[in-house]
Structure formats: C-alpha cells, structure tokens
Write a protein that holds these residues in place. Structure first.
Motif, mmCIF file in Angstrom:
data_model
loop_
_atom_site.group_PDB
_atom_site.id
_atom_site.type_symbol
_atom_site.label_atom_id
_atom_site.label_comp_id
_atom_site.label_asym_id
_atom_site.label_seq_id
_atom_site.Cartn_x
_atom_site.Cartn_y
_atom_site.Cartn_z
ATOM 1 N N ALA A 163 0.813 -1.211 0.000
ATOM 2 C CA ALA A 163 0.000 0.000 0.000
ATOM 3 C C ALA A 163 0.847 1.262 0.000
ATOM 4 C CB ALA A 163 -0.931 0.016 1.215
ATOM 5 N N LEU A 164 2.144 1.137 0.017
ATOM 6 C CA LEU A 164 3.000 2.319 0.005
ATOM 7 C C LEU A 164 3.182 2.830 -1.417
ATOM 8 C CD1 LEU A 164 5.815 1.293 2.492
ATOM 9 C CD2 LEU A 164 3.891 2.801 2.918
ATOM 10 N N ASP A 165 2.975 4.101 -1.589
ATOM 11 C CA ASP A 165 3.266 4.739 -2.870
ATOM 12 C C ASP A 165 4.642 5.357 -2.771
ATOM 13 O OD1 ASP A 165 3.498 6.162 -5.159
ATOM 14 O OD2 ASP A 165 1.677 7.348 -4.901
ATOM 15 N N ARG A 166 5.660 4.659 -3.257
ATOM 16 C CA ARG A 166 7.034 5.116 -3.072
ATOM 17 C C ARG A 166 7.439 6.212 -4.054
ATOM 18 N NH1 ARG A 166 9.726 2.114 0.558
ATOM 19 N NH2 ARG A 166 8.636 0.266 1.305
ATOM 20 N N SER A 167 6.497 6.674 -4.852
ATOM 21 C CA SER A 167 6.795 7.803 -5.730
ATOM 22 C C SER A 167 6.458 9.125 -5.051
ATOM 23 C CB SER A 167 5.989 7.684 -7.031
ATOM 24 O OG SER A 167 4.606 7.800 -6.760
ATOM 25 N N ARG A 168 5.793 9.084 -3.884
ATOM 26 C CA ARG A 168 5.401 10.302 -3.186
ATOM 27 C C ARG A 168 6.025 10.308 -1.807
ATOM 28 N NH1 ARG A 168 -0.901 10.569 -3.180
ATOM 29 N NH2 ARG A 168 -0.467 12.697 -2.460
ATOM 30 N N ARG A 169 6.468 11.495 -1.372
ATOM 31 C CA ARG A 169 7.156 11.638 -0.092
ATOM 32 C C ARG A 169 6.298 12.455 0.873
ATOM 33 N NH1 ARG A 169 11.679 8.208 -0.180
ATOM 34 N NH2 ARG A 169 12.295 8.060 -2.340
ATOM 35 N N THR A 170 6.576 12.265 2.163
ATOM 36 C CA THR A 170 5.923 13.060 3.193
ATOM 37 C C THR A 170 6.910 13.313 4.320
ATOM 38 O OG1 THR A 170 4.104 13.167 4.782
ATOM 39 C CG2 THR A 170 5.012 10.982 4.324
ATOM 40 N N ARG A 171 6.745 14.468 5.007
ATOM 41 C CA ARG A 171 7.584 14.763 6.168
ATOM 42 C C ARG A 171 6.881 14.407 7.471
ATOM 43 N NH1 ARG A 171 11.002 20.314 4.891
ATOM 44 N NH2 ARG A 171 11.847 19.621 2.910
ATOM 45 N N ARG A 172 5.758 13.735 7.358
ATOM 46 C CA ARG A 172 5.045 13.278 8.540
ATOM 47 C C ARG A 172 4.692 11.787 8.376
ATOM 48 N NH1 ARG A 172 0.205 17.196 10.013
ATOM 49 N NH2 ARG A 172 0.273 15.819 11.838
ATOM 50 N N PRO A 173 5.725 10.975 8.160
ATOM 51 C CA PRO A 173 5.445 9.549 7.923
ATOM 52 C C PRO A 173 5.160 8.806 9.228
ATOM 53 C CG PRO A 173 7.796 9.888 7.959
ATOM 54 C CD PRO A 173 7.164 11.258 8.112
ATOM 55 N N ARG A 174 4.452 7.693 9.089
ATOM 56 C CA ARG A 174 4.359 6.773 10.213
ATOM 57 C C ARG A 174 5.718 6.123 10.419
ATOM 58 N NH1 ARG A 174 -1.346 3.569 9.024
ATOM 59 N NH2 ARG A 174 -2.614 5.425 8.537
ATOM 60 N N PHE A 175 5.921 5.595 11.629
ATOM 61 C CA PHE A 175 7.249 5.063 11.935
ATOM 62 C C PHE A 175 7.671 4.001 10.934
ATOM 63 C CE2 PHE A 175 10.112 2.052 14.009
ATOM 64 C CZ PHE A 175 11.105 2.909 14.469
ATOM 65 N N GLY A 176 6.747 3.093 10.587
ATOM 66 C CA GLY A 176 7.095 2.008 9.669
ATOM 67 C C GLY A 176 7.343 2.468 8.249
ATOM 68 N N ASP A 177 7.001 3.744 7.940
ATOM 69 C CA ASP A 177 7.141 4.253 6.571
ATOM 70 C C ASP A 177 8.313 5.209 6.414
ATOM 71 O OD1 ASP A 177 4.840 2.835 6.236
ATOM 72 O OD2 ASP A 177 3.512 4.585 6.312
ATOM 73 N N ILE A 178 9.123 5.374 7.460
ATOM 74 C CA ILE A 178 10.261 6.297 7.394
ATOM 75 C C ILE A 178 11.316 5.776 6.430
ATOM 76 C CG2 ILE A 178 12.160 7.335 8.701
ATOM 77 C CD1 ILE A 178 10.346 7.281 11.164
ATOM 78 N N ASP A 179 11.798 6.673 5.550
ATOM 79 C CA ASP A 179 12.906 6.363 4.654
ATOM 80 C C ASP A 179 14.179 6.751 5.397
ATOM 81 O OD1 ASP A 179 14.867 6.238 2.745
ATOM 82 O OD2 ASP A 179 13.638 7.098 1.148
ATOM 83 N N TRP A 180 14.788 5.786 6.072
ATOM 84 C CA TRP A 180 15.904 6.091 6.969
ATOM 85 C C TRP A 180 17.134 6.638 6.251
ATOM 86 C CZ3 TRP A 180 15.106 7.001 11.774
ATOM 87 C CH2 TRP A 180 14.040 6.390 12.444
ATOM 88 N N PRO A 181 17.548 6.116 5.115
ATOM 89 C CA PRO A 181 18.718 6.710 4.444
ATOM 90 C C PRO A 181 18.519 8.192 4.111
ATOM 91 C CG PRO A 181 18.273 4.536 3.555
ATOM 92 C CD PRO A 181 17.112 4.872 4.444
ATOM 93 N N ARG A 182 17.355 8.566 3.588
ATOM 94 C CA ARG A 182 17.101 9.967 3.261
ATOM 95 C C ARG A 182 16.969 10.815 4.519
ATOM 96 N NH1 ARG A 182 15.490 11.327 -2.001
ATOM 97 N NH2 ARG A 182 15.407 9.551 -3.418
ATOM 98 N N THR A 183 16.350 10.241 5.559
ATOM 99 C CA THR A 183 16.208 10.983 6.815
ATOM 100 C C THR A 183 17.570 11.279 7.431
ATOM 101 O OG1 THR A 183 14.013 10.063 7.266
ATOM 102 C CG2 THR A 183 15.270 10.857 9.155
ATOM 103 N N ILE A 184 18.453 10.298 7.439
ATOM 104 C CA ILE A 184 19.800 10.504 7.984
ATOM 105 C C ILE A 184 20.552 11.556 7.179
ATOM 106 C CG2 ILE A 184 22.040 9.394 8.339
ATOM 107 C CD1 ILE A 184 20.470 6.813 9.002
ATOM 108 N N HIS A 185 20.481 11.453 5.847
ATOM 109 C CA HIS A 185 21.169 12.419 4.995
ATOM 110 C C HIS A 185 20.647 13.832 5.227
ATOM 111 C CE1 HIS A 185 22.137 14.593 1.215
ATOM 112 N NE2 HIS A 185 23.261 13.873 1.283
ATOM 113 N N ARG A 186 19.338 13.975 5.368
ATOM 114 C CA ARG A 186 18.736 15.289 5.563
ATOM 115 C C ARG A 186 19.135 15.906 6.910
ATOM 116 N NH1 ARG A 186 13.976 17.487 3.535
ATOM 117 N NH2 ARG A 186 14.535 16.310 1.667
#
Length: 387
Positions: A151-174
């Motif tokens: 059910a994840l649409d990986r073409s769209r991003r959000t800055r308020r993700p649920r914990f299980g939906d966090i993109d950790w590599p991008r979050t760390i880089h940011r």
C-alpha cells in the motif's frame, strides 16, 4: 479370506524385512510405521526403528498411521507411542524440555501428538510451541511485513510519515547537520518517508494460503501458519488460511493467534487437493486481485483431472496461482513429479521455497511480476512441464 490375503496379513503382523516381504509399496509403508513403534523382534536387537524422544519424523509417522487405520485404532496406536517411546516423560518434565533444542520439527511433532496428550502435557506442549513460534515470528515478521506492504506509494514523499514508513537513508542524509558529537548520534529534526495510498477494503489483494496438512508436510504447515498470521495483521492484503487433508479446515478466523492456528491443525491422513481448491475457488471474491498459494507435495488422493481443470479455470479467470512443493528450511521437497509436471503445463510455477525466500516471493506475486524469472534468478529449481 483368500490365501494371498492371509499371507499378507501375517507378513504385516510379523514385520518381515521389507525387501524380502513381497509387500506392495503401500503395505511396506504400513509395515514400517508399525515396526517403528512395536518392533519386529530382530529389528529391536539390531537397534532399528523407534520413535525416540527427539525423532524429527513423528509427524510423518503419525500421518501414515492415520492413512492406514480407522480413528479408533489410530487413538490406540498414538497412546502406545506416547507410553512406549518416552514421549510422555519428555513432555511432562519442564526441566527436560528446557534443555531440548526446540525447532519447527518439534512443534510439528507436538501438534501431531496432542490428541494423545493429557491436559497437563498439553499445557507444557503449548508453552514449547509458543516459544518456538515467538522465535520464528521475530525472525520472519518484519521481513514479511516490509516485503509485502504494497500500500505504500514510493513515488510520493511526506515529512510526517508513520514510523514504519520512514525512509531512513534519506532521513539521515537530511539531518547530518544535526549530528551531536557528545552523544555520537543524529537528532532527526526532519523526517522523510513514504506516503501511504488511501485504499478501500474492496481494492485489497486477496491472498489464499491453501496448505496440505498431511504428515509429510508438517514443517510446511508450521511456517505457512506463521506467515498467514503475519499477513493477516497487515491492512494492505486480505489473507485466508485453508488447511486440508481429505477434510477442509478454514482457519482464517484464528489468524490473530498463530499458536491457536497450529492447535487447530490436524496433521496426517489422506489428501484431497481437488476438494480443497474447489473450496478456495468458491471463496475468491475478485479473481483479478487474488493470489492462490497451494502448498502441497501434490500426492493427490482425490480427482487429479478435476484438480487440473480447477487450476486451469482459476488461471484463466486471472487468479495468480503458485504451487509450493514445500515451505521448509531445506527447500528440498519429496513430491509427485507426474502431477506436478501436469500443473506446470498450465503455466503455473511449481517449486519449493525456504521461509527466508517466502517474503520476497509474496512481494513478487503481489506486484504480478514473473515468478518463474524470480525463481530462476535465485537458482531455485522449477518443475518443468516435460518432467
């Protein structure tokens, strides 16, 4: 009674060596099952046979017993096995159980033997099963959930993700500029993650696990039950679990508790795959969104021609049908090559799978990608249509 039938019965009763008995393959299996418990005199002297407390094939043995004898006789033989082979002592002593390396084989054996257990023993067996199931869930749950959360649409991003939906590599880089030297960690002031699609229940993919519960499939039943419970906990797929021998057991309503599922399974007995597939066919609501995973060694005791017709009809209707000959740690199945090859002619992938491969397989199936190619890329042997 004919002389031939009288000789056959005496041979079975005396337990003559199989290679010298002239028994049919079916009678040889019956003789081996009885010899394992009661011995044949000579075999006991030689140390052959036996169902020792740690034997990993008890479930297979019980399956053979259920196939060859009526229920009242099966109950007598089970109780004899429980008393004669030390299984009662093993299960009634918690200290002994605590020192036994519990695994999938032991769980299958405990499930198979539960009908012969007194209540106190069932409590001990349940504790062991709970422990093994918890270990397997820890090993498999996260990988399965991550792999099939379609059910994840990986073409769209959000800055308020649920914990299980966090993109950790991008979050760390940011958040690298927020690195705290003293604590040697990053304080993530900005989270980056995937946005969930809003999907209605009617749009969910259906996954039906149709599992052969004959004795030879015991380990596969344990793993399939755990995977079914994991998938049922995900809001992105609608999961059903159907176990069968000659009867059908729909355990879908029990999937919240995999231990209860296992205690609902009746390992052993005959096999009627055709009837089970017919049951599943009636309960598939949206063929174009359905995935039927048949887990069976394909030793059909029912109508093989009707089974092939059903599978062909499901495939034409749009159901994504996959046949797993085993779901075990070894991935090496014992199966009926003739019927399996006839199923492969229909374009249905037929192969064995390990539990570690299963989450990726389900992700591939849910994306409607080529399962044949997926298996080939992993050096998994597929049954060929010409076998």
């Amino acid at each position: 009674m004919s002389d031939e039938e009288r000789a056959r019965r005496w041979t079975l009763a005396l337990g003559v060596d199989e290679d010298e008995s002239g028994l049919s393959p079916s009678d040889q299996r019956m003789s081996a099952a009885l010899t394992a418990l009661y011995g044949d005199g000579e075999s006991e002297k030689k140390g052959r046979g036996g169902l020792g407390a740690s034997a990993p094939r008890v479930a297979k043995w019980l399956g053979d017993i259920r196939e060859f004898f009526p229920a009242p006789i099966v109950q007598v033989i089970q109780k004899d096995a429980f008393e004669r082979k030390g299984l009662r002592q093993m299960l009634l002593e918690p200290e002994l159980l605590a020192n036994i390396e519990a695994d999938v084989n032991l769980v299958a054996d405990l499930v198979a033997l539960r009908g012969a257990m007194p209540d106190k023993t069932k409590e001990t067996a349940r504790a062991v099963i709970c422990k093994v199931v918890a270990q397997l869930m820890e090993r498999l749950e996260r990988r399965t959930a991550d792999a099939i959360r379609g059910a994840l649409d990986r073409s769209r991003r959000t800055r308020r993700p649920r914990f299980g939906d966090i993109d950790w590599p991008r979050t760390i880089h940011r958040n690298l500029r927020h690195y705290q030297v003293a604590q040697r960690t990053i304080v993530p002031e900005t989270l980056v993650g995937f946005m969930r699609q809003q999907r209605r229940i009617v749009d969910l993919d259906e996954v039906v696990l149709c599992v052969d519960q004959s004795g030879s499939m015991a380990s596969s039943v344990v793993y399939a039950s755990i995977f079914a419970a994991v998938m049922a906990s995900l809001p992105v797929v609608a999961t059903k679990l159907v176990c069968f021998d000659t009867a059908i057991l729909d355990l879908t309503e029990e999937l919240a508790d995999p231990v209860e599922v296992l205690f609902g399974v009746q390992l052993g007995g005959g096999t009627d795959i055709d009837r089970a597939i017919g049951y599943c066919e009636e309960r598939i609501e949206r063929p174009g969104k359905a995935h039927l995973i048949l887990i069976s060694d394909m030793y059909e005791g029912g109508n093989a021609a009707s089974l092939l017709d059903r599978l062909a009809r499901l495939t034409v209707a749009g159901v994504n049908v996959i046949v797993l000959l085993a779901l075990t740690d070894t991935g090496r199945p014992s199966y009926d090559p003739q019927l399996s090859a006839r199923v492969a002619v229909l374009g249905i992938p037929v192969f064995a799978c390990t539990p570690d491969q299963f989450p990726d397989l389900m992700a591939t199936a849910l994306r409607r990608e080529d399962v044949h190619l997926w298996a080939a890329d992993r050096d998994i042997k597929l049954v060929r249509a010409e076998e």
